[in-house]
Design an enzyme around this catalytic site. Structure first.
Site, mmCIF file in Angstrom:
data_model
loop_
_atom_site.group_PDB
_atom_site.id
_atom_site.type_symbol
_atom_site.label_atom_id
_atom_site.label_comp_id
_atom_site.label_asym_id
_atom_site.label_seq_id
_atom_site.Cartn_x
_atom_site.Cartn_y
_atom_site.Cartn_z
ATOM 1 C CD GLU A 32 -3.328 0.399 1.972
ATOM 2 O OE1 GLU A 32 -4.477 0.155 1.567
ATOM 3 O OE2 GLU A 32 -3.030 0.397 3.182
ATOM 4 C CE LYS A 60 -10.811 2.489 0.920
ATOM 5 N NZ LYS A 60 -10.110 3.454 1.767
ATOM 6 C CG HIS A 110 6.684 -29.426 1.855
ATOM 7 N ND1 HIS A 110 7.074 -30.690 1.477
ATOM 8 C CD2 HIS A 110 7.528 -29.045 2.849
ATOM 9 C CE1 HIS A 110 8.093 -31.071 2.233
ATOM 10 N NE2 HIS A 110 8.394 -30.091 3.067
HETATM 11 O O1 PA5 Z 1 -2.900 1.763 5.928
HETATM 12 C C1 PA5 Z 1 -3.937 2.333 5.723
HETATM 13 O O2 PA5 Z 1 -4.043 3.564 5.833
HETATM 14 C C2 PA5 Z 1 -5.192 1.562 5.392
HETATM 15 O O3 PA5 Z 1 -4.924 0.234 5.117
HETATM 16 C C3 PA5 Z 1 -6.169 1.641 6.545
HETATM 17 O O4 PA5 Z 1 -5.598 1.078 7.693
HETATM 18 C C4 PA5 Z 1 -7.478 0.932 6.224
HETATM 19 O O5 PA5 Z 1 -7.996 1.393 5.015
HETATM 20 C C5 PA5 Z 1 -8.488 1.171 7.333
HETATM 21 O O6 PA5 Z 1 -8.681 2.542 7.497
HETATM 22 P P1 PA5 Z 1 -9.308 3.107 8.811
HETATM 23 O O7 PA5 Z 1 -8.381 2.830 9.939
HETATM 24 O O8 PA5 Z 1 -9.457 4.576 8.559
HETATM 25 O O9 PA5 Z 1 -10.629 2.450 9.007
#
Ligand code: PA5
Length: 450
Positions: free
Chosen positions: A285, A418, A306
């Site tokens: 990410e 989203k 494996h």
């Molecule tokens: O790393 C990130 O920013 C994302 O993966 C968030 O953790 C995830 O989208 C969840 O977001 P939030 O904590 O606002 O619910």
């Protein structure tokens, strides 16, 4: 403090990076050190110097005694709001998965999985259950969707006292979840400012579950701070250049330039294997932007010898490897003396020696195929060591992003899916996405049964 963890670079510069020169990045050190010093001072990189640590410690110490009256904790969260807690759970609370466990229990709901949620709500004793809703933004649909259903359940089961069964971890001032906490008087901890989800495990996000499971969460924080310390104490070019996170960032950037598009995270610390999945989110990410980055591949030693190992060894030559080991893991029982002749070499050895032998075998096999590999050798398997690993990987990710000239702290591409899901559910304000959905669905073509 534990003795030192170390990186073993002996087999890092091999394959197509054999002739690569890490010093090529030396000219970028000054600029990166300036940025680091500036952003740390401005509070933009709190996972490095943890300016929030003292107030978090006070709040968590105040919260923990109240958690002890519960037998079950249900975490509602997703992505960075769940993966760290799960890694800590699997590493330091393995008893929950083992025979004879009598509690407490941690359940992490990080998916839209109606089946599991239903099973939990059908059988958890609400009066002995605390629900921790974790969302930095306070508005993530998966988490908030679960919250509405669980809130309903708590109201039905606990009547007027339902709000005493909820703890929130969210932005201090903003968002729906913050409003809910204020309205209902939930116990609450903030996600510190500028601490993005995937960098937030060492805040209330990961540490409330850790405290519930009885972990030494202060040691986690201590370990991560120790790794960041040289950088926030003295963020100059020389300090940065000598830091293992910089050297990992340089290595990874060179790998990507040479077409190593996949990064295996091979954990030969079986209980720490879930850190591979936490790291996968952190890396993917943070770095998957503008056509750049490398695909993290969590792998579990020895299990995946494996499974995916064949591909690692003889598939496309596009993989490098971070190889997690620890030479002081418990070795368990001794093999019995009456082993058949075929297995006589095992007599007197301990079960855990097999893990070390196989780890060495895998490292050598990967090396023999020209796979660039850095061994991360932990000095132990305690919480402080885990904190060190977390700190190292977070800072490495940040610096790799900087060397790739991308922002490692945002994740813009994930927004489209989203928005489309919101459009599909009929949320207002998504007219373009609704039109796009129509076009997409009408172009599905013919269906093929199987
Ligand atoms: O790393 C990130 O920013 C994302 O993966 C968030 O953790 C995830 O989208 C969840 O977001 P939030 O904590 O606002 O619910």
């Amino acid at each position: 403090m534990s003795s030192s963890a170390f990186l073993n670079w002996a087999h890092a510069y091999t394959g197509r990076v054999a002739g690569a020169d890490p010093a090529a990045f030396t000219p970028r050190l000054g600029e990166a050190a300036n940025l680091l010093g500036r952003d740390i001072a401005a509070g933009k990189l709190p996972f490095i110097n943890m300016p929030y640590a003292d107030s978090m410690t006070q709040q968590l110490e105040a919260l923990t005694p109240g958690l002890a009256r519960f037998e079950h904790m249900v975490v509602l969260g997703i992505g960075g709001s769940a993966l760290g807690a799960r890694a800590l759970q699997k590493a330091f609370f393995p008893q929950q998965d083992r025979p004879g466990h009598k509690g407490p229990w941690l359940w992490i709901a990080d998916n839209v999985d109606a089946d599991s949620l239903e099973a939990w709500l059908a059988s958890l004793p609400a009066e002995k259950t605390v629900v921790v809703v974790i969302s930095k933004s306070g508005g993530t649909i998966e988490t908030i969707g679960q919250y509405f259903i669980v809130r309903d359940w708590l109201r039905q089961q606990c009547g007027n006292s339902w709000a005493q069964h909820v703890v929130t971890v969210t932005d201090e001032n903003n968002g729906f979840l913050r409003d809910e906490a204020n309205t209902h008087g939930f116990a609450s901890m903030p996600v510190p400012d500028n601490l993005g989800g995937r960098y937030s495990v060492l805040s209330g996000v990961g540490l409330i579950p850790a405290a519930f499971m009885g972990m030494d969460w202060k040691a986690l924080v201590r370990g991560a701070k120790a790794v960041g310390a040289p950088l926030y104490a003295n963020p100059d070019a020389a300090t940065l250049g000598a830091h293992p996170a910089w050297q990992l960032a340089v290595w990874n950037t060179l790998l990507m330039k040479e077409g190593y598009s996949q990064l295996i995270f091979f954990s030969y610390m079986p209980l720490w294997a879930q850190f591979g999945f936490w790291f996968a989110q952190l890396w993917a990410e943070s770095l998957g932007k503008e056509g750049k980055g490398s695909m993290p591949l969590p792998a579990v030693g020895v299990t995946d010898q494996h499974s995916t190992q064949q591909m690692f060894l003889d598939g496309p030559r596009d993989k490098a490897c971070l190889f997690l080991t620890c030479s002081s893991l418990p070795e368990g029982r001794q093999f019995p003396d009456d082993m058949p002749e075929k297995w006589h070499f095992l007599r007197g050895k301990r079960f855990g020696e097999l893990l070390h032998a196989e780890a060495l075998g895998t490292r050598m096999a990967l090396h023999s195929t020209g796979t660039p590999l850095v061994e991360i050798n932990m000095a132990g398997s305690d919480e402080e060591q885990a904190g060190r690993l977390i700190g190292l990987l977070e800072i490495t990710t940040l610096l790799t992003g900087w060397l790739l000239d991308i922002n490692p702290l945002d994740q813009p591409a994930v927004e489209l899916g989203k928005r489309l899901a919101n459009a599909k559910l009929g949320a207002p304000g998504y007219d373009t996405e609704t039109a796009d959905l129509g076009a997409f669905l009408s172009a599905q073509g013919k269906q093929q049964e199987f």
